[in-house]
Every structure is written in C-alpha cells, then in structure tokens.
Design a protein around this motif. Structure first.
Motif, PDB file in Angstrom:
ATOM      1  N   ASN A 152      20.893  -9.087  -9.491  1.00 53.54           N
ATOM      2  CA  ASN A 152      21.429  -9.036 -10.846  1.00 53.54           C
ATOM      3  C   ASN A 152      22.930  -8.820 -10.947  1.00 53.54           C
ATOM      4  O   ASN A 152      23.491  -8.924 -12.038  1.00 53.54           O
ATOM      5  N   VAL A 153      23.590  -8.567  -9.836  1.00 50.05           N
ATOM      6  CA  VAL A 153      25.036  -8.330  -9.859  1.00 50.05           C
ATOM      7  C   VAL A 153      25.725  -9.431  -9.055  1.00 50.05           C
ATOM      8  O   VAL A 153      25.456  -9.590  -7.859  1.00 50.05           O
ATOM      9  N   PRO A 154      26.595 -10.208  -9.684  1.00 44.84           N
ATOM     10  CA  PRO A 154      27.238 -11.319  -8.968  1.00 44.84           C
ATOM     11  C   PRO A 154      28.156 -10.828  -7.857  1.00 44.84           C
ATOM     12  O   PRO A 154      28.764  -9.760  -7.954  1.00 44.84           O
ATOM     13  N   LYS A 155      28.249 -11.630  -6.812  1.00 42.60           N
ATOM     14  CA  LYS A 155      29.196 -11.360  -5.735  1.00 42.60           C
ATOM     15  C   LYS A 155      30.456 -12.136  -6.062  1.00 42.60           C
ATOM     16  O   LYS A 155      30.546 -13.335  -5.832  1.00 42.60           O
ATOM     17  N   GLU A 156      31.429 -11.447  -6.648  1.00 46.65           N
ATOM     18  CA  GLU A 156      32.630 -12.105  -7.146  1.00 46.65           C
ATOM     19  C   GLU A 156      33.869 -11.541  -6.494  1.00 46.65           C
ATOM     20  O   GLU A 156      34.012 -10.321  -6.347  1.00 46.65           O
ATOM     21  N   PHE A 199      25.382  -4.975 -19.483  1.00 44.38           N
ATOM     22  CA  PHE A 199      26.109  -5.288 -18.254  1.00 44.38           C
ATOM     23  C   PHE A 199      26.845  -6.623 -18.318  1.00 44.38           C
ATOM     24  O   PHE A 199      28.045  -6.693 -18.037  1.00 44.38           O
ATOM     25  N   ALA A 200      26.153  -7.685 -18.663  1.00 40.04           N
ATOM     26  CA  ALA A 200      26.769  -9.013 -18.613  1.00 40.04           C
ATOM     27  C   ALA A 200      28.000  -9.100 -19.509  1.00 40.04           C
ATOM     28  O   ALA A 200      29.045  -9.621 -19.114  1.00 40.04           O
ATOM     29  N   GLY A 201      27.899  -8.560 -20.722  1.00 41.30           N
ATOM     30  CA  GLY A 201      29.029  -8.611 -21.643  1.00 41.30           C
ATOM     31  C   GLY A 201      30.204  -7.779 -21.169  1.00 41.30           C
ATOM     32  O   GLY A 201      31.360  -8.213 -21.238  1.00 41.30           O
ATOM     33  N   HIS A 202      29.919  -6.568 -20.704  1.00 42.08           N
ATOM     34  CA  HIS A 202      30.999  -5.719 -20.186  1.00 42.08           C
ATOM     35  C   HIS A 202      31.659  -6.349 -18.960  1.00 42.08           C
ATOM     36  O   HIS A 202      32.880  -6.297 -18.808  1.00 42.08           O
ATOM     37  N   TRP A 203      30.846  -6.925 -18.088  1.00 39.54           N
ATOM     38  CA  TRP A 203      31.376  -7.525 -16.857  1.00 39.54           C
ATOM     39  C   TRP A 203      32.342  -8.663 -17.184  1.00 39.54           C
ATOM     40  O   TRP A 203      33.439  -8.732 -16.649  1.00 39.54           O
ATOM     41  N   ARG A 204      31.916  -9.546 -18.096  1.00 41.07           N
ATOM     42  CA  ARG A 204      32.779 -10.661 -18.495  1.00 41.07           C
ATOM     43  C   ARG A 204      34.028 -10.160 -19.201  1.00 41.07           C
ATOM     44  O   ARG A 204      35.142 -10.618 -18.937  1.00 41.07           O
ATOM     45  N   GLY A 205      33.841  -9.223 -20.127  1.00 35.69           N
ATOM     46  CA  GLY A 205      34.966  -8.761 -20.931  1.00 35.69           C
ATOM     47  C   GLY A 205      36.024  -8.050 -20.118  1.00 35.69           C
ATOM     48  O   GLY A 205      37.231  -8.294 -20.293  1.00 35.69           O
ATOM     49  N   ALA A 208      17.625  -2.028  -3.749  1.00 35.94           N
ATOM     50  CA  ALA A 208      18.783  -2.781  -3.267  1.00 35.94           C
ATOM     51  C   ALA A 208      18.640  -4.263  -3.598  1.00 35.94           C
ATOM     52  O   ALA A 208      19.591  -4.919  -4.050  1.00 35.94           O
ATOM     53  N   ALA A 209      17.435  -4.801  -3.397  1.00 35.58           N
ATOM     54  CA  ALA A 209      17.188  -6.212  -3.700  1.00 35.58           C
ATOM     55  C   ALA A 209      17.366  -6.491  -5.190  1.00 35.58           C
ATOM     56  O   ALA A 209      17.882  -7.548  -5.583  1.00 35.58           O
ATOM     57  N   TRP A 210      16.939  -5.564  -6.036  1.00 33.70           N
ATOM     58  CA  TRP A 210      17.070  -5.721  -7.486  1.00 33.70           C
ATOM     59  C   TRP A 210      18.537  -5.743  -7.907  1.00 33.70           C
ATOM     60  O   TRP A 210      18.958  -6.568  -8.724  1.00 33.70           O
ATOM     61  N   PHE A 211      19.328  -4.843  -7.348  1.00 33.95           N
ATOM     62  CA  PHE A 211      20.759  -4.820  -7.649  1.00 33.95           C
ATOM     63  C   PHE A 211      21.405  -6.134  -7.218  1.00 33.95           C
ATOM     64  O   PHE A 211      22.155  -6.761  -7.987  1.00 33.95           O
ATOM     65  N   ILE A 212      21.112  -6.584  -6.017  1.00 34.29           N
ATOM     66  CA  ILE A 212      21.691  -7.827  -5.500  1.00 34.29           C
ATOM     67  C   ILE A 212      21.305  -9.025  -6.360  1.00 34.29           C
ATOM     68  O   ILE A 212      22.110  -9.935  -6.597  1.00 34.29           O
ATOM     69  N   THR A 227      21.949  -1.856 -13.125  1.00 36.85           N
ATOM     70  CA  THR A 227      20.509  -1.813 -12.897  1.00 36.85           C
ATOM     71  C   THR A 227      20.002  -0.383 -12.760  1.00 36.85           C
ATOM     72  O   THR A 227      20.764   0.547 -12.477  1.00 36.85           O
ATOM     73  N   GLU A 228      18.668  -0.254 -12.957  1.00 38.83           N
ATOM     74  CA  GLU A 228      17.957   1.011 -12.724  1.00 38.83           C
ATOM     75  C   GLU A 228      16.706   0.699 -11.931  1.00 38.83           C
ATOM     76  O   GLU A 228      16.007  -0.289 -12.214  1.00 38.83           O
ATOM     77  N   GLY A 229      16.383   1.553 -10.977  1.00 38.93           N
ATOM     78  CA  GLY A 229      15.138   1.378 -10.245  1.00 38.93           C
ATOM     79  C   GLY A 229      14.995  -0.009  -9.663  1.00 38.93           C
ATOM     80  O   GLY A 229      15.951  -0.587  -9.131  1.00 38.93           O
ATOM     81  N   GLY A 230      13.771  -0.560  -9.796  1.00 38.07           N
ATOM     82  CA  GLY A 230      13.522  -1.883  -9.241  1.00 38.07           C
ATOM     83  C   GLY A 230      13.183  -2.930 -10.262  1.00 38.07           C
ATOM     84  O   GLY A 230      12.791  -4.054  -9.897  1.00 38.07           O
ATOM     85  N   ASP A 231      13.385  -2.611 -11.578  1.00 37.01           N
ATOM     86  CA  ASP A 231      12.963  -3.591 -12.577  1.00 37.01           C
ATOM     87  C   ASP A 231      13.707  -3.514 -13.904  1.00 37.01           C
ATOM     88  O   ASP A 231      13.288  -4.136 -14.873  1.00 37.01           O
ATOM     89  N   ARG A 232      14.823  -2.787 -13.960  1.00 40.12           N
ATOM     90  CA  ARG A 232      15.534  -2.672 -15.233  1.00 40.12           C
ATOM     91  C   ARG A 232      16.984  -3.109 -15.077  1.00 40.12           C
ATOM     92  O   ARG A 232      17.675  -2.714 -14.135  1.00 40.12           O
ATOM     93  N   VAL A 233      17.439  -3.917 -16.041  1.00 38.20           N
ATOM     94  CA  VAL A 233      18.836  -4.356 -16.114  1.00 38.20           C
ATOM     95  C   VAL A 233      19.431  -3.799 -17.397  1.00 38.20           C
ATOM     96  O   VAL A 233      18.811  -3.880 -18.462  1.00 38.20           O
TER      97      VAL A 233
END
Length: 272
Positions: free
Chosen positions: A141-145, A105-111, A135-139, A95-101
């Motif tokens: 969009n990023v899974p707690k795994e 990310f999703a593909g790299h995270w899974r791969g 902080a809320a934006w990151f939370i 993520t970046e700032g409060g509104d960008r993903v």
C-alpha cells in the motif's frame, strides 16, 4: 501518533498563530522538489499548541527543524501554507495491522509531495498479527518512490483494538517481531526504517536493545533525555496538540535533532 484505529483526536481550536517561515529538499527528491525543500531556516517555527506546556529544561524551540505526523483526522491539508510556516517534513499514516489503510494517506502523500515537503509513511503495528503479514501489507500500500523518507514502524500498545487491546507479548517476542518487520520493509525500500515509540513501551520492552535504526521518541512534557536517558534520537514528538497553519485541527508536532545543514545531509543520505 496517539490516534489508533477508530479513534479521533478531539480538541478545541483556539489561538492565532504567529510563525516563522521555513524553507526545505534532498538529493533524490521527486519532481517539483528542490534541494532547498529539505532545508529549514535557522529559526524554529513558532507553532501554536492547544494544550501548551511550560518546558522546565530544554524546549523544542532549541531545535530549528520541525515537522508533523498526521492521518485522516487532519484531512485536507494546505501543504504549501504548512511548508511556508515551518513544516520541514511530514510522516503520514499509511497502514494498520494486516488489513487497514488510512483513508487520508493517498491524499496527504500526493499533497505533501506536490508542495515539496519531504514525507515518509508509517505503519501502526498490531500485536495480535504476524510481522510478515504486516510488512507485506505496508509494502502493498505504500509506493516505492524516489525522494521518500524512510518508512516508520509505530510501536505502541493497541489499547483501542477490540481484538488486540489486552495482548502484551513478552519483550523478547516484541523485539523479534519488530526486527522481522524492519528487515522485510528495509529490504524492499532499500532504506533503513525508523522506529517510533512511547515511554511505557520503550521501558517495558527494553527497546534500547535494538540498534542500527533511527529512533523517534514521544515525550510531551519533558525533554527526551529526561524520559529516555542517554538514548540517541533523531526525531522528538513533543506535542499531540500542535496548531499549524494549513492543517485542520490539532496535529502531532516534532523536532529533528540537528541543525538545518544536518537535516539537509540526513535527507540526502536517507531518502530513496
């Protein structure tokens, strides 16, 4: 992590790579990852570099455990090939700032997870937005795994931003905002976040005044001890133009500060 919003890394690729194989795992790694996944061989990977540096003091090759950080500009990645050639960890832009993903990310995270590469997510901080929002934006969009490495806060100036580019809060405000983000994110993920920063940002904002978290320092022409003095570091970003099998184009490459056994212990202690 020199790529900022809207900017691509531009570099010509050249060179064939001869690399040493590596292994890798952590105590709580997710399905498909074993304890071996966090271990590296005793030989530092011989990653190539599009803009090689002649190291005058201690070289990155003195450290046996290496990894990468990346974003959408390196998609797609053959993660199994990258792991087989010495990538022992990956930090992925989320993520970046409060509104960008980040679109990658999703593909790299899974791969990375499927290939058994220990991985964590990072947030690029925008200085014209509040820490609570970011902080809320990151939370969101990023899974707690289980098995994830600690979250990372990328601290640089927003030179490429049309709205935040020239904004420079005073050092006390910078450190207070950073601490707010670290506290919120750390509580959510039950992990102590890592901070990443650059020499100019470190010096201007006296980042050594913040304690209690692992530090990831950028130093692409000299050893961190020559740039940051006696600051303790866990990760060293030593190039932004690394050439790694399985990764398209130049990529940031990093060293862990300890031995393969120290790396395995760090992963076991610091993963979720």
């Amino acid at each position: 992590m020199r790529v900022k919003a809207g900017m691509a890394k531009v570099c010509g690729l050249a060179a064939l790579l001869a690399l040493a194989a590596c292994g890798g795992g952590g105590r709580h790694m997710e399905t498909g990852t074993s304890m071996a996944s966090a271990r590296a061989s005793g030989v530092a990977p011989a990653f190539g570099d599009a803009e090689p540096v002649e190291w005058k003091s201690r070289s990155p090759r003195a450290y046996p455990v290496h990894g990468i950080d990346l974003s959408r500009y390196q998609a797609p990645v053959d993660w199994r090939t990258a792991r087989a050639h010495g990538v022992s960890f990956a930090f992925i832009k989320a993520t970046e700032g409060g509104d960008r993903v980040d679109a990658g990310f999703a593909g790299h995270w899974r791969g990375a997870g499927a290939a058994g590469v220990p991985r964590g997510a990072y947030h690029f901080y925008y200085w014209c937005g509040p820490a609570t929002t970011q902080a809320a934006w990151f939370i969101a969009n990023v899974p707690k795994e289980r098995g994830a490495l600690p979250p990372v806060l990328d601290l640089e100036w927003n030179n490429a931003s049309p709205t935040c580019g020239s904004y420079r809060p005073d050092p006390e405000t910078v450190r207070a905002e950073v601490q707010t983000w670290l506290n919120i994110v750390g509580r959510h993920y039950d992990q102590r976040p890592i901070i990443y920063t650059t020499p100019d940002f470190w010096e201007r904002n006296e980042m050594w005044r913040l304690s209690g978290m692992d530090k990831w320092l950028r130093a692409v022409t000299r050893h961190p001890s020559e740039v940051y003095g006696d600051a303790a570091w866990t990760f060293w970003q030593y190039s932004g133009t690394g050439l790694v099998p399985g990764v398209q184009g130049p990529v940031d490459v990093n060293a862990f500060a300890g031995t393969p056994d120290a790396w395995a212990r760090w992963v076991a202690d610091r993963t979720l």
